[in-house]
Design a protein around this motif. Structure first.
Motif, PDB file in Angstrom:
ATOM      1  N   LEU A 117       0.835  -1.202   0.000  1.00 34.27           N
ATOM      2  CA  LEU A 117       0.000   0.000   0.000  1.00 34.27           C
ATOM      3  C   LEU A 117       0.867   1.248   0.000  1.00 34.27           C
ATOM      4  O   LEU A 117       0.655   2.178  -0.776  1.00 34.27           O
ATOM      5  CB  LEU A 117      -0.920  -0.015   1.233  1.00 34.27           C
ATOM      6  CG  LEU A 117      -1.893   1.170   1.344  1.00 34.27           C
ATOM      7  CD1 LEU A 117      -2.857   1.155   0.174  1.00 34.27           C
ATOM      8  CD2 LEU A 117      -2.657   1.088   2.651  1.00 34.27           C
ATOM      9  N   ALA A 118       1.845   1.224   0.883  1.00 31.17           N
ATOM     10  CA  ALA A 118       2.743   2.381   0.973  1.00 31.17           C
ATOM     11  C   ALA A 118       3.433   2.619  -0.366  1.00 31.17           C
ATOM     12  O   ALA A 118       3.562   3.757  -0.835  1.00 31.17           O
ATOM     13  CB  ALA A 118       3.760   2.158   2.082  1.00 31.17           C
TER      14      ALA A 118
ATOM     15  N   GLY B  46       1.839   6.578  -6.557  1.00 27.90           N
ATOM     16  CA  GLY B  46       0.767   7.448  -7.006  1.00 27.90           C
ATOM     17  C   GLY B  46       1.074   8.899  -6.716  1.00 27.90           C
ATOM     18  O   GLY B  46       0.999   9.782  -7.582  1.00 27.90           O
ATOM     19  N   MET B  47       1.453   9.133  -5.491  1.00 26.23           N
ATOM     20  CA  MET B  47       1.779  10.499  -5.076  1.00 26.23           C
ATOM     21  C   MET B  47       2.939  11.023  -5.894  1.00 26.23           C
ATOM     22  O   MET B  47       2.965  12.177  -6.313  1.00 26.23           O
ATOM     23  CB  MET B  47       2.151  10.534  -3.598  1.00 26.23           C
ATOM     24  CG  MET B  47       0.966  10.759  -2.698  1.00 26.23           C
ATOM     25  SD  MET B  47       1.488  11.097  -1.023  1.00 26.23           S
ATOM     26  CE  MET B  47       2.413  12.593  -1.231  1.00 26.23           C
TER      27      MET B  47
ATOM     28  N   VAL C  73       0.848   3.982  -2.841  1.00 30.01           N
ATOM     29  CA  VAL C  73       0.550   5.382  -2.521  1.00 30.01           C
ATOM     30  C   VAL C  73       1.720   6.263  -2.905  1.00 30.01           C
ATOM     31  O   VAL C  73       1.563   7.322  -3.523  1.00 30.01           O
ATOM     32  CB  VAL C  73       0.227   5.532  -1.013  1.00 30.01           C
ATOM     33  CG1 VAL C  73       0.235   7.001  -0.612  1.00 30.01           C
ATOM     34  CG2 VAL C  73      -1.094   4.892  -0.702  1.00 30.01           C
TER      35      VAL C  73
END
Lengths: 296, 289
Positions: free
Chosen positions: A274-275, A281-282, A278
């Motif tokens: 997930l990290a 994505g970020m 994210v």
């Protein structure tokens, strides 16, 4: 403990043929631990000399009859002085009295009398009662290894169940002594005895992981051992106050803890993904934003 | 306190017999730094102890600044006495070690933890105090009476020679010799006798003044030994020569490693020694298997 180490050496020789790379991985780290402690506490009587052990001195010599025809490597790793054999006999006999007298000097005196040796020998054990506890731990580990090597039932289970089963097998060996086990734990926790008891537990945990089919070689190796060490200790302590028939509650507790640990591992993995996602994505949106800002 | 383990159950191949024989011969004929005939040595030592007997304990306190009590405590705790034990304390004249063993065996704390069965065992405990010198034994007996142990069945005072003990084979659980082995004529005979009387599993423990190797401390210790102690002997006990003999005999006694190998030669296993106060005193131990 050293006898056990020697046995493991022999096991290693046979295991290498069977299980290929994984056993090699587990051994190197432990071997240095074992041999360094071997040489620091005992000036090995038979590595000194002259491998020319004289049969004429057999009345006072320390060579046991079995080493006579063995190959040199085995003889070097497995030298058993007579007094060590006697000490082991005494300790073995003492275990039968533990239930009555606890882990104490008295137990060992009773054991010595049973073997037919003067109870004075008890004074020669390095840390007396702790020596008995350590002997028991080694004995249990050896029995566990024998069970693992002979047992087929482990093959059919998934890793988490295998671990559960192995811890259960090991703790069941302690079940007969459970009423006196808190005393043994207190001896193991004593600062003087902590190095040895820690080492023994580390070996135990490593053995269980290996039997469960562990292939880790990096930081995972330590994380896994630490986790299992925690589960094992927690279950051991839970067992002390468990009054259910045949320790049913303890095994349920154990299964829950193992499940938690595996779930935790999955959770951590998922958290990592997930990290990463994210972050990615970020990162891309940040990139886009910065790009737009600088394009202007 | 350094612990070293020396287990040598085989003789060295290189003419060991010659080396050890000459060393033993030199011990048998040395009275401190003087050379005497073998037959005379035991007589001369006997005279020394007859002279010092009355002030023995006091002088011990002075010379070691009371440390000898701790050393004997350490010796007895190494021994781990148990009820029902048959123990032999050789050269134990004034009874220091014997009293300590008895105390441990009879201690209330121990009794509180035991089964009733063990109380009977306690009755069977026997500590034999053997000394070649009757004067020393008499002092010991008086001290026992002072402590209320005059009638104790467990204490047995025996006059005898460490080189030719009157006890049966395989009859003792423990054997101690505290500050005595330095004074015997033939060390190896004493060790052989010790091996003979011990049971299987029995332990041999020897507390003795030994060699210091630590650089600066060694010099200080030598100065103390050769200047202070004989003078103390003169002032307190009125006997300079005996104390001169004492400090000289310490230097003539084999060093720790050598003595350990002698013990191993006598048949003992798991021979090890522990230095106390940097080597001023050493406790050697071995098991008979």
């Amino acid at each position: 403990m050293y006898r056990m180490a020697a046995n493991r050496f022999l096991h290693h020789a046979s295991l290498v043929k069977n299980s290929g790379g994984s056993s090699l991985l587990r051994f190197p780290i432990l071997r240095t631990v074992i041999t360094s402690s071997w040489f620091s506490t005992y000036a090995d009587p038979q590595t000194f000399p002259n491998q020319t052990l004289h049969p004429s001195d057999s009345s006072t010599s320390s060579s046991s009859p079995t080493t006579a025809g063995d190959d040199p490597r085995q003889r070097r790793k497995n030298p058993r002085a007579e007094y060590e054999e006697e000490q082991d006999h005494v300790l073995q006999a003492s275990l039968r009295h533990v239930i009555r007298f606890g882990w104490s000097e008295e137990t060992m005196i009773a054991g010595a009398k049973e073997v037919g040796v003067s109870p004075s020998i008890v004074g020669s054990f390095p840390r007396k009662e702790a020596a008995l506890v350590e002997f028991f731990m080694d004995d249990c580990l050896q029995r566990l290894i024998d069970r693992i090597d002979s047992g087929e039932e482990l093959r059919q289970l998934i890793p988490s169940q295998r671990i559960s089963k192995l811890v259960r097998i090991r703790l069941e060996m302690q079940a007969p002594y459970i009423s006196k086990w808190p005393q043994a734990l207190s001896f193991q926790a004593h600062p003087l005895n902590v190095p040895t008891s820690f080492k023994q537990r580390a070996m135990l945990v490593d053995e269980i992981w290996h039997a469960a089919g562990d292939e880790a070689s990096d930081i995972d190796w330590y994380v896994k051992r630490t986790f299992l060490g925690g589960i094992y200790s927690a279950t051991e302590i839970y067992m002390l106050t468990d009054r259910s028939p045949e320790f049913r509650d303890t095994w349920l507790f154990l299964d829950d803890r193992v499940k938690d640990a595996f779930d935790l591992k999955k959770t951590l993995q998922e958290a990592t993904y997930l990290a990463e996602a994210v972050g990615a994505g970020m990162g891309s949106s940040l990139q886009g934003f910065v790009g737009k800002v600088f394009q202007r | 306190m350094a612990l070293r383990l020396v287990t040598r159950n085989l003789r060295n191949r290189i003419s060991p017999k010659l080396c050890s024989a000459s060393l033993l011969h030199s011990h048998a004929t040395s009275f401190g730094f003087k050379e005497v005939r073998e037959e005379e040595k035991s007589q001369m030592v006997g005279k020394v102890f007859s002279n010092v007997a009355s002030n023995y304990d006091l002088m011990n306190d002075f010379m070691s600044a009371g440390l000898h009590r701790l050393w004997k405590d350490r010796l007895v705790s190494e021994l781990s006495p148990f009820p029902g034990m048959k123990h032999l304390d050789v050269a134990g004249g004034t009874g220091d070690v014997a009293f300590r063993i008895l105390e441990i065996v009879n201690s209330i704390r121990r009794r509180a933890l035991q089964d009733p069965i063990n109380d009977d065992l306690q009755e069977e405990t026997r500590i034999y105090v053997c000394d070649i010198n009757q004067n020393m034994l008499n002092i010991g007996k008086n001290r026992a009476i002072e402590r209320g142990l005059g009638e104790a069945k467990s204490l047995v005072w025996v006059q005898g020679d460490a080189e030719a003990l009157s006890f049966e084979d395989n009859s003792m659980d423990g054997y101690t010799i505290a500050f005595g082995i330095r004074n015997v004529t033939h060390i190896e005979k004493v060790l052989t006798e010790a091996y003979r009387v011990l049971k299987r599993g029995g332990r041999f423990l020897c507390l003795e003044l030994s060699h210091v190797e630590i650089p600066v401390f060694k010099e200080l210790y030598d100065i103390y030994s050769f200047s202070v102690i004989p003078r103390l002997g003169e002032v307190v006990a009125g006997d300079r020569e005996s104390y001169q003999y004492l400090v000289e005999s310490i230097r003539r006694f084999p060093p720790q490693e050598k003595f350990a190998s002698m013990i191993a030669d006598a048949g003992f296993q798991k021979v090890k020694y522990e230095n106390l106060v940097g080597g001023v005193v050493a406790i050697h131990s071995g098991i008979k298997i």
